[in-house]
Enzyme design. Structure first.
Site, PDB file in Angstrom:
ATOM      1  N   LEU A   1      61.969  13.609 105.511  1.00  0.00           N
ATOM      2  CA  LEU A   1      62.955  12.543 105.608  1.00  0.00           C
ATOM      3  C   LEU A   1      62.197  11.223 105.639  1.00  0.00           C
ATOM      4  CD1 LEU A   1      65.393  13.904 108.373  1.00  0.00           C
ATOM      5  CD2 LEU A   1      65.670  14.039 105.889  1.00  0.00           C
ATOM      6  N   ASP A   2      62.780  10.172 105.034  1.00  0.00           N
ATOM      7  CA  ASP A   2      62.161   8.856 105.090  1.00  0.00           C
ATOM      8  C   ASP A   2      61.999   8.402 106.540  1.00  0.00           C
ATOM      9  OD1 ASP A   2      62.327   8.880 102.347  1.00  0.00           O
ATOM     10  OD2 ASP A   2      64.076   7.554 102.256  1.00  0.00           O
ATOM     11  N   VAL A   3      61.055   7.506 106.770  1.00  0.00           N
ATOM     12  CA  VAL A   3      60.842   6.955 108.110  1.00  0.00           C
ATOM     13  C   VAL A   3      62.135   6.348 108.649  1.00  0.00           C
ATOM     14  CG1 VAL A   3      59.646   5.143 109.408  1.00  0.00           C
ATOM     15  CG2 VAL A   3      58.370   6.544 107.781  1.00  0.00           C
TER      16      VAL A   3
END
Length: 319
Positions: A151-153
């Site tokens: 997942l993106d930051v």
């Protein structure tokens, strides 16, 4: 004539490489061609060209020069970066939803990366799990062992990490075969027409911005399904199902439709609306994850509630 597919990916090894420019790169900028051929970022490729470490037919050329198929390219590659190490550290807000001998499912908070990477100094899911005493599968690159998807930051929600080698192998295969159900909720600007639809558009690195991705010809196949759950005067809440799993896929596809995720300034969101909704990141949440358990083959499903910042934004939209 050699083609990109014939040559295969070339990894940076800190030495000199010489090869003809493939047909597929004919007419491409020199820095972009070096980036594509050797798997370098555009910034690194441009620096090599400007330093005289990328020659075309034995001569230094400006980075904006166009290359011709068959021209001889000589590049001195930089030494590969040292892989970041996993450091156990307590990660506030990281919650373990489920754990057994094979998998651990977490609810990832905002501001946390899936695993260490060059240039990232913040907290990671892998570091947080190590601090909690979880042993992760050793398969995969050293810094991302056990990680089967990311997942993106700035994206919150449910994520699974493999603890056993069997789980790593089977989950990687399941993700690749599109056998994992991945559902996200997103709040986007405006109202989509039609309210339910599919975006089928290839994604690759942005041609001019290293940190962004884009819909580009020749990119990797990328398919996103969406359905409008709720409409507000300035935005819509969507249920999004991913058929593929490209970096920034949802953000790129929705931005391409001119309905970026609210708060996603990287992909064209309105900063005024983001400020009104008190958002400092994109409104995007990994809501649900379902897959066959790698040991029992039983279908398991995990759901994540919205974190506080996304709930606040929704409440403002509904008022």
């Amino acid at each position: 004539m050699t083609s990109i597919s014939d040559a295969g990916p070339v990894r940076p090894t800190g030495d000199r490489r010489s090869l003809p420019v493939p047909d597929g790169l004919d007419g491409m900028r020199l820095d972009q061609a070096v980036s594509r051929l050797f798997g370098l970022s555009r910034t690194v490729a441009a620096a090599l060209v400007e330093a005289g470490d990328a020659l075309v037919d034995g001569a230094a050329r400006p980075k904006s020069d166009r290359v011709s198929a068959g021209s001889w390219l000589e590049v001195v590659l930089p030494a590969p970066p040292t892989a970041p190490t996993v450091i156990p550290e307590t990660v506030p807000g990281l919650r373990v939803v489920y754990s057994d001998d094979d998998i651990v499912v977490v609810d990832k908070p905002v501001g946390v990366a899936a695993h260490p990477s060059p240039g990232w100094t913040g907290p990671t899911v892998i570091g947080g799990l190590a601090a909690l005493g979880h042993t992760i599968a050793t398969s995969g690159a050293a810094e991302r062992q056990g990680v089967v998807h990311r997942l993106d930051v700035g994206t919150t929600g449910v994520m699974v990490v493999a603890k056993s080698e069997q789980a790593y192998s089977l989950l990687k295969r399941a993700f690749k075969a599109r056998e994992v159900e991945k559902r996200y909720h997103a709040v986007v600007q405006g109202h989509l027409d039609p309210l339910r639809g599919t975006v089928d558009a290839p994604i690759d690195r942005h041609p001019t911005h290293d940190y962004r991705w884009a819909v580009v010809s020749g990119g990797k196949p990328s398919i996103t399904h969406y359905d409008t759950l709720e409409a507000f005067p300035a935005a819509s809440l969507l249920d999004v199902r991913l058929e593929t799993g490209r970096t920034h896929q949802i953000r790129v596809h929705l931005s391409t439709l001119r309905h970026p995720c609210v708060g996603d300034l990287t992909y064209g969101a309105d900063p005024t609306l983001a400020a009104r909704l008190q958002l400092t990141r994109q409104w995007l949440h990994a809501r649900e994850l379902a897959f066959a358990h790698p040991r029992t083959a039983e279908q398991v499903r995990f759901v994540s509630d919205y974190p506080d910042d996304l709930e606040v934004a929704l409440r403002i939209l509904r008022d």
